[in-house]
Design an enzyme around this catalytic site. Structure first.
Site, PDB file in Angstrom:
ATOM      1  N   PHE A   1       0.857  -1.192   0.000  1.00  0.00           N
ATOM      2  CA  PHE A   1       0.000   0.000   0.000  1.00  0.00           C
ATOM      3  C   PHE A   1       0.891   1.240   0.000  1.00  0.00           C
ATOM      4  CE2 PHE A   1      -3.037   3.087   1.696  1.00  0.00           C
ATOM      5  CZ  PHE A   1      -4.156   2.786   0.942  1.00  0.00           C
TER       6      PHE A   1
ATOM      7  N   ALA B   1      -8.950  11.343   5.851  1.00  0.00           N
ATOM      8  CA  ALA B   1     -10.051  12.086   6.465  1.00  0.00           C
ATOM      9  C   ALA B   1     -10.672  11.366   7.663  1.00  0.00           C
ATOM     10  CB  ALA B   1     -11.126  12.357   5.414  1.00  0.00           C
ATOM     11  N   THR B   2     -10.259  10.116   7.931  1.00  0.00           N
ATOM     12  CA  THR B   2     -10.859   9.359   9.034  1.00  0.00           C
ATOM     13  C   THR B   2      -9.817   9.028  10.100  1.00  0.00           C
ATOM     14  OG1 THR B   2     -10.404   7.177   8.089  1.00  0.00           O
ATOM     15  CG2 THR B   2     -12.429   8.283   7.359  1.00  0.00           C
TER      16      THR B   2
ATOM     17  N   ARG C   1      10.482  11.925   2.854  1.00  0.00           N
ATOM     18  CA  ARG C   1      11.147  10.916   3.671  1.00  0.00           C
ATOM     19  C   ARG C   1      11.567   9.680   2.874  1.00  0.00           C
ATOM     20  NH1 ARG C   1       8.458  14.361   6.156  1.00  0.00           N
ATOM     21  NH2 ARG C   1       8.751  14.931   8.344  1.00  0.00           N
TER      22      ARG C   1
ATOM     23  N   PHE D   1      12.350   0.291  12.500  1.00  0.00           N
ATOM     24  CA  PHE D   1      11.054   0.903  12.193  1.00  0.00           C
ATOM     25  C   PHE D   1      11.213   1.903  11.052  1.00  0.00           C
ATOM     26  CE2 PHE D   1       7.558   3.893  12.765  1.00  0.00           C
ATOM     27  CZ  PHE D   1       6.493   3.043  12.991  1.00  0.00           C
TER      28      PHE D   1
ATOM     29  N   GLU E   1      -0.095  -5.281   8.260  1.00  0.00           N
ATOM     30  CA  GLU E   1       0.355  -6.673   8.152  1.00  0.00           C
ATOM     31  C   GLU E   1       1.851  -6.846   8.399  1.00  0.00           C
ATOM     32  OE1 GLU E   1      -3.451  -6.075   6.681  1.00  0.00           O
ATOM     33  OE2 GLU E   1      -1.696  -5.200   5.672  1.00  0.00           O
TER      34      GLU E   1
ATOM     35  N   ALA F   1       4.306   3.063   4.510  1.00  0.00           N
ATOM     36  CA  ALA F   1       3.938   4.478   4.460  1.00  0.00           C
ATOM     37  C   ALA F   1       2.472   4.610   4.829  1.00  0.00           C
ATOM     38  CB  ALA F   1       4.195   5.053   3.076  1.00  0.00           C
TER      39      ALA F   1
ATOM     40  N   HIS G   1      -8.770   6.151  10.833  1.00  0.00           N
ATOM     41  CA  HIS G   1      -8.069   4.922  10.454  1.00  0.00           C
ATOM     42  C   HIS G   1      -6.555   5.074  10.594  1.00  0.00           C
ATOM     43  CE1 HIS G   1      -6.539   1.949   7.398  1.00  0.00           C
ATOM     44  NE2 HIS G   1      -7.339   1.191   8.102  1.00  0.00           N
TER      45      HIS G   1
END
Length: 154
Positions: free
Chosen positions: A22, A85-86, A127, A113, A58, A80, A88
């Site tokens: 993702f 907007a939520t 980044r 990390f 995951e 990343a 999540h």
């Protein structure tokens, strides 16, 4: 006083990298930076294994499986997470960071990390190789240093 420091040298180390698919336009750059950092410090490409996972959430499971295999001297986690907007974003960031930290503590293997958590796409791009360097590359150097530090302490 005796000071123990990790050196930027390696001797036959093997590194596992877990990378989220993702936001791949960011994570592929992080992966490129990590591989570049390892190879530039004499880690042969055949000693680098890469596992792609669907998303950042995951990452901890596959990092844990890699750690339990005892095949790797360090694991680099790359992803990343970009705020939307939520809420999540908050849930994913919290769980991924806790999960990655727990893998390192439970396995006693360095787990780096390299999940960038940003407010917007511009910060993520910065980044992943522009203004703010490449966090994948930084994780590679940190992994080598931590491997050597852990070996010294025993």
């Amino acid at each position: 006083m005796n000071v123990i420091e990790g050196k930027m040298t390696q001797d036959g180390i093997k590194v596992g990298i877990v990378v989220a698919r993702f936001n791949e336009f960011i994570t592929s750059k992080l992966l490129g930076g990590a591989k570049d950092g390892l190879v530039r410090h004499d880690v042969p490409e055949e000693n680098i294994d890469v596992a792609w996972v669907p998303g950042a959430f995951e990452i901890p499971l596959i990092a844990k499986k890699m750690a339990k295999s005892r095949k790797y001297d360090a694991i680099i986690c790359l992803g990343a997470v970009i705020r939307g907007a939520t809420s999540h974003y908050d849930y994913v960031c919290n769980e991924v960071s806790k999960g990655i930290a727990s893998v390192s503590l439970e396995s006693e293997i360095p787990v780096m990390f390299g999940v960038v958590t940003t407010e917007n796409i511009e910060q993520a791009i910065e980044r992943a190789g522009t203004k703010a360097g490449n966090k994948g590359y930084d994780c590679a150097l940190g992994a080598i240093e931590m491997i050597n530090l852990v070996r010294q302490i025993g």
